[in-house]
Write an enzyme that holds these catalytic residues in place. Structure first.
Site, PDB file in Angstrom:
ATOM      1  N   HIS A  15      42.719  33.696  34.463  1.00  0.00           N
ATOM      2  CA  HIS A  15      41.721  33.045  35.314  1.00  0.00           C
ATOM      3  C   HIS A  15      41.042  34.043  36.251  1.00  0.00           C
ATOM      4  CE1 HIS A  15      40.078  30.512  38.529  1.00  0.00           C
ATOM      5  NE2 HIS A  15      40.000  29.568  37.599  1.00  0.00           N
ATOM      6  N   ASN A  16      41.814  34.911  36.889  1.00  0.00           N
ATOM      7  CA  ASN A  16      41.334  35.973  37.767  1.00  0.00           C
ATOM      8  C   ASN A  16      40.773  35.524  39.109  1.00  0.00           C
ATOM      9  OD1 ASN A  16      41.812  38.328  36.103  1.00  0.00           O
ATOM     10  ND2 ASN A  16      40.175  37.574  34.797  1.00  0.00           N
ATOM     11  N   ASP A  17      40.881  34.245  39.436  1.00  0.00           N
ATOM     12  CA  ASP A  17      40.326  33.789  40.718  1.00  0.00           C
ATOM     13  C   ASP A  17      41.104  32.579  41.239  1.00  0.00           C
ATOM     14  OD1 ASP A  17      38.615  33.941  42.882  1.00  0.00           O
ATOM     15  OD2 ASP A  17      36.966  32.886  41.893  1.00  0.00           O
ATOM     16  N   ILE A  18      42.427  32.696  41.246  1.00  0.00           N
ATOM     17  CA  ILE A  18      43.259  31.611  41.756  1.00  0.00           C
ATOM     18  C   ILE A  18      43.198  31.645  43.275  1.00  0.00           C
ATOM     19  CG2 ILE A  18      45.577  30.618  41.825  1.00  0.00           C
ATOM     20  CD1 ILE A  18      44.253  30.606  39.021  1.00  0.00           C
ATOM     21  N   ASN A  22      39.533  26.891  44.287  1.00  0.00           N
ATOM     22  CA  ASN A  22      39.418  26.655  42.844  1.00  0.00           C
ATOM     23  C   ASN A  22      40.473  25.673  42.332  1.00  0.00           C
ATOM     24  OD1 ASN A  22      37.160  28.191  42.505  1.00  0.00           O
ATOM     25  ND2 ASN A  22      38.259  30.037  41.943  1.00  0.00           N
TER      26      ASN A  22
END
Length: 164
Positions: A15-18, A22
């Site tokens: 995902h790279n954007d927890i 989000n």
């Protein structure tokens, strides 16, 4: 969220954007992970974007170090906020440019990242791992070494065992 990450990671997606922003909540579905804009294949390695407060320590040495363990770190940092151990970093901590962190000449960004990681380490040590299962899991999510960090499927299994 751990089961969502576990599923993504078995599909070789990171995902790279927890972060709290989000994750939404639906009474019917529970927590729902959103915003896959900077998601990558686990084999791609380099992801751009995201918020610096949720980046794992391994990112400091190389922006390519954003994989499944980094998603778990982001969830651990998010849970520090959910547990009331830290304020929302976006509101309480200064910002730095992520792309400057790996550049050893950009001392200010690196110093801000190290200071933040130090403050997370302090909060990690304050968690009550013996008396609170959730805090024990967050402690393991915030392990500095990605190889030693608990995996999303292990978090999910531990939570399923606790409720069963």
């Amino acid at each position: 969220m751990s089961s969502a990450l576990s599923y993504l990671h078995t599909q070789k997606v990171v995902h790279n954007d927890i972060k709290p922003g989000n994750i939404t909540y639906s009474p019917e579905r529970g927590a729902v992970l959103i915003d896959f804009e900077i998601a990558t294949s686990a084999t791609d390695g380099l992801a751009r974007g995201g918020m610096p407060w949720y980046l794992p320590p391994e990112f400091v040495n190389s922006p390519k170090n954003r994989g499944a363990p980094g998603d778990v770190w982001g969830l651990g940092t998010t849970l520090l906020y959910v547990l009331g151990k830290i304020g929302l970093p976006e509101k309480t901590v200064g910002v730095w440019l992520m792309h400057e962190v790996a550049d050893r000449r950009k001392k200010e960004a690196r110093e801000k990242m190290f200071n933040w990681l130090d403050s997370v380490a302090v909060k990690r040590q304050e968690l009550d791992c013996n008396m609170d299962r959730a805090q024990g899991l967050v402690y393991r999510m915030l392990e500095n070494e990605p190889e030693s960090r608990i995996r999303a499927e292990q978090v999910s299994a531990a939570l399923n065992n606790a409720s069963g």
